[in-house]
Design a protein around this motif. Structure first.
Motif, mmCIF file in Angstrom:
data_model
loop_
_atom_site.group_PDB
_atom_site.id
_atom_site.type_symbol
_atom_site.label_atom_id
_atom_site.label_comp_id
_atom_site.label_asym_id
_atom_site.label_seq_id
_atom_site.Cartn_x
_atom_site.Cartn_y
_atom_site.Cartn_z
ATOM 1 N N ASP A 54 -6.324 14.655 6.961
ATOM 2 C CA ASP A 54 -6.902 13.403 6.477
ATOM 3 C C ASP A 54 -8.082 12.988 7.345
ATOM 4 N N TYR A 55 -9.227 12.794 6.722
ATOM 5 C CA TYR A 55 -10.446 12.502 7.480
ATOM 6 C C TYR A 55 -10.324 11.206 8.282
ATOM 7 N N ASN A 56 -9.760 10.161 7.653
ATOM 8 C CA ASN A 56 -9.643 8.878 8.355
ATOM 9 C C ASN A 56 -8.749 8.979 9.580
ATOM 10 N N GLY A 57 -7.668 9.768 9.424
ATOM 11 C CA GLY A 57 -6.761 9.966 10.553
ATOM 12 C C GLY A 57 -7.470 10.656 11.709
ATOM 13 N N LEU A 58 -8.321 11.623 11.370
ATOM 14 C CA LEU A 58 -9.078 12.354 12.390
ATOM 15 C C LEU A 58 -10.015 11.411 13.142
#
Lengths: 224, 244
Positions: A189-193
């Protein structure tokens, strides 16, 4: 600042008491002297200085993240963010029946690949020997590399891994932490990264503050 | 330096020197640590009208390889004056004088730096003299010591340097360019303040034994003043919360 923790620069006398001197200190007669810019700490009769600057020095059994620079027919050379290069023998990857004639090292690890490794041996006369024969070690297939000063790694891991576990669970990331200051964050997940990266940068910037785990947790919760 | 004839009054009857200082007063000194991004450690010093930038790289691989030592690391220093550092353009090629100063600075830093911890590596120290006004070797050494500490190279002690000298038969602290040119003696001293050891001592001029002893004493006092400022420069970078 308490008597036990002091800000020191090279040459500063930390204590004259009969303690044992450890990391980044020297014993001169009865004086224990700091050899680095950092924070001195006295615990259980041992004096050490936690450095605030400086290059990573390989120590046996450290978990590190390395980047493949080149290989010979028998081994790889890894950049381990130190003044020495890491040496990873081919038998470690291929196993006992490795044959220099039939096995091509390129098929397993290519230039630029990231590897989680352990320092198997390191002494003054040779470059540090790495191994990947262990749980959780080996090639890192995906993730983003973040570089932070190696002196701040203990804060990123936290007491018994509390900090890193908290960041992992709050952001749903997989984080590989190398003692050499290289950290790989993997998250689908991009946001998590982005959040995990932000948390790591926050630890880097605020490494000297108390109660850092709570501060980072609050930041991550507020982001939700 | 041999007490050349000059019109300049180096020391007036009130004990005031040509630039308005008292005999035991150093010039204004400003040190800043960590000014360069690409070097592992760096420092900038303004020592009166001297302006010097020092950068430290390493420990790192030694090139050429044959220079490396399997028992210990090596220290390499380069003292260099940029062409616009003096009134008349200076040829940027390393001169005989610069090569010598590089050597004495290296030898002054070697007792402090714990090179034996990094066998087969080199620590490189680069000092660029941007503006020179007498006493550059001491100022360069001060900046180099701060840059080494900033780079995290283990050191037994800091190295602080300051010159003392003799003009008009009086011992003075921190010789400037005019006093160096027309004075009677110039004595650069580098000193490890906590270990109480001298790592550099040069003397250009003639002195009696009493004058010599007095000169060392005055010079060491100057080194201690410099040491306090070196300490402050490192604290400003690494312990900003401690500063008020």
């Amino acid at each position: 600042m308490s008597e036990r923790r002091k800000n020191v620069i090279p040459g500063d006398v930390i204590t004259t008491a009969p303690y044992r001197n450890d990391q980044n200190t020297i014993l001169d007669g009865r004086l224990i002297i700091s050899t680095a810019v950092g924070v001195s700490e006295i615990s259980d009769g041992v004096v050490r200085v936690i450095p605030l600057t400086g290059m990573y020095m390989p120590r046996i059994d450290d978990m590190i993240v390395g980047k493949v620079v080149t290989h010979t027919s028998l081994s790889w050379e890894l950049d381990i963010n130190s003044c020495y290069v890491g040496f990873l023998p081919a038998t470690d990857v291929f196993g006992r029946d490795f044959s220099a004639r039939s096995d091509e090292l390129n098929t397993r690890l290519k230039k630029g690949d990231l590897v989680a490794a352990r320092i198997a041996n390191s002494d003054r006369s040779r470059d540090p020997l790495l191994t990947i024969v262990d749980r959780d070690l080996g090639k890192i297939d995906s993730g983003e590399l973040i570089e932070i000063p190696s002196s701040k790694i203990p804060r990123l891991i936290g007491k018994r891994g509390t900090m890193i576990q908290m960041i992992e669970s709050q952001t749903g990331s997989m984080i590989t932490v190398g003692q050499n200051g290289w950290v790989v964050v993997h998250n689908e997940d991009y946001n998590g990264l982005i959040k995990a990266k932000k948390a790591i940068r926050m630890v880097e910037k605020m490494a000297h503050l108390h109660n850092l785990t709570d501060k980072v947790r609050k930041m991550l919760e507020a982001e939700k | 330096m041999g007490g050349r004839d000059t019109d300049m009054v180096l020391l007036d009857e009130n004990g005031i020197r040509c630039d308005g200082r008292k005999v035991d007063e150093p010039r204004r000194i400003m040190i800043k640590a960590g000014v360069l991004k690409n070097a592992n450690g760096s420092a900038y010093i303004e020592f009166g009208d001297n302006k010097i930038l020092a950068g430290v790289y390493g420990p790192r691989d030694v090139h050429p390889k044959h220079m490396s030592n399997a028992d210990t690391g090596i220290l390499r220093c380069r003292y260099h004056m940029v062409p616009f550092s003096v009134a008349e353009r200076k040829n940027p090629a390393p001169s005989r004088r610069e090569i010598e100063i590089s050597k004495v600075i290296r030898e002054a830093l070697e007792p402090a730096v714990m090179l034996e911890k990094f066998p087969r590596t080199a620590v490189d120290v680069y000092m660029e003299i941007l503006q020179a006004d007498g006493g550059t070797r001491c100022a360069a050494l001060d900046a180099a010591a701060v840059a080494l500490a900033d780079a995290g190279i283990p050191m037994r002690d800091m190295v602080s340097a300051c010159a003392a000298g003799k003009v008009a038969d009086t011992i003075i602290l921190d010789v400037n360019n005019e006093e160096d040119q027309a004075g009677q003696a110039d004595m650069p001293i580098a000193y490890m303040p906590n270990l109480n050891q001298i790592t550099l001592l040069q003397l250009d001029g003639v002195m009696s034994l009493e004058e010599y002893n007095k000169c060392i004493e005055v010079g060491i006092q100057g080194c201690k003043t410099v040491y306090a400022l070196q300490k402050k420069a490192l604290a400003e970078k690494y312990f900003p919360e401690e500063q008020t």
